[in-house]
Enzyme design. Structure first.
Site, PDB file in Angstrom:
ATOM      1  N   SER A 163       4.809   1.094   0.174  1.00  0.00           N
ATOM      2  CA  SER A 163       5.679   0.845  -0.972  1.00  0.00           C
ATOM      3  C   SER A 163       5.807   2.039  -1.897  1.00  0.00           C
ATOM      4  O   SER A 163       6.869   2.268  -2.468  1.00  0.00           O
ATOM      5  CB  SER A 163       5.186  -0.375  -1.748  1.00  0.00           C
ATOM      6  N   GLY A 183      -4.208   5.526   9.063  1.00  0.00           N
ATOM      7  CA  GLY A 183      -4.008   4.697   7.889  1.00  0.00           C
ATOM      8  C   GLY A 183      -2.868   3.739   8.160  1.00  0.00           C
ATOM      9  O   GLY A 183      -1.998   4.019   8.984  1.00  0.00           O
ATOM     10  N   THR A 195       0.768  -1.207   0.000  1.00  0.00           N
ATOM     11  CA  THR A 195       0.000   0.000   0.000  1.00  0.00           C
ATOM     12  C   THR A 195       0.805   1.264   0.000  1.00  0.00           C
ATOM     13  O   THR A 195       2.005   1.240   0.209  1.00  0.00           O
ATOM     14  CB  THR A 195      -1.005   0.027   1.157  1.00  0.00           C
ATOM     15  N   LYS A 240      -7.905   1.197   3.682  1.00  0.00           N
ATOM     16  CA  LYS A 240      -6.769   1.159   4.601  1.00  0.00           C
ATOM     17  C   LYS A 240      -6.682   2.381   5.489  1.00  0.00           C
ATOM     18  O   LYS A 240      -5.700   2.577   6.189  1.00  0.00           O
ATOM     19  CB  LYS A 240      -5.482   1.010   3.798  1.00  0.00           C
TER      20      LYS A 240
END
Length: 181
Positions: free
Chosen positions: A131, A52, A7, A40
């Site tokens: 990421s 988050g 994510t 998320k």
């Protein structure tokens, strides 16, 4: 067995408002997309705090629950609750193995809570994890400096940019905002 990964989460504070945006991609291993529309980010403590996560989903849900308990215990004091969660995360044998990062914030504070128990408050009003975090962070900083976009628009556009670069980030974006105009 491979673990679920994914994510990019970005948070932006500006003009007494906070926006957190997250993409929806969940990957499995290095080459398979398992889900495109995961949520998320969430609102905590009666809508006064946003959070988050990046990392393993089950671990993140555990951390959301623990952080929400700390918020209740410390009457919504975002920093105190984060510090206490960080201490617990660092010292508890089970929690120590959780693989996730969290961004938590409100219009006054913006924090990253790491799996090592670190609590990090950024020098400026932008932070990103996951990421595609470096891409989203760079984009958000540039947009903060060179545009008149709102916090929600900055967060969304930063994730759109990250999604165009990072294979682990998609453009199924959720944005949540809190604060006063």
């Amino acid at each position: 067995m491979d673990q679920f990964r994914a994510t990019t989460i970005v948070a932006v504070r500006k003009d007494n408002r906070l926006a957190i945006a997250g993409d929806g991609q969940v990957t499995f291993g290095q080459n398979m997309i398992m889900k495109n529309k995961a949520k998320k980010i969430r609102s905590l403590y009666g809508g006064k705090i946003l959070a988050g996560f990046a990392g393993a989903s089950a671990d993140a849900f555990t951390l959301f629950e623990l952080y929400e308990k700390k918020l209740e215990e410390y009457n919504g004091q975002i920093v105190r609750a984060a510090v206490e969660l960080g201490k617990q995360w660092r010292t508890d044998r089970t929690l120590r193995n959780l693989e996730a990062l969290m961004i938590v914030g409100n219009p006054e504070h913006l924090l990253v809570i790491s799996g090592t128990g670190d609590i990090i408050e950024p020098d400026d009003d932008v932070i990103a994890i996951g990421s595609g975090g470096a891409y989203a962070l760079s984009a958000a900083k540039a947009l903060m400096k060179h545009s008149k976009l709102s916090v929600g628009e900055i967060a969304r556009e930063a994730l759109e940019i990250a999604a165009s670069i990072c294979v682990y980030t998609n453009n199924q974006i959720t944005v949540m905002e809190i604060g006063n105009e």
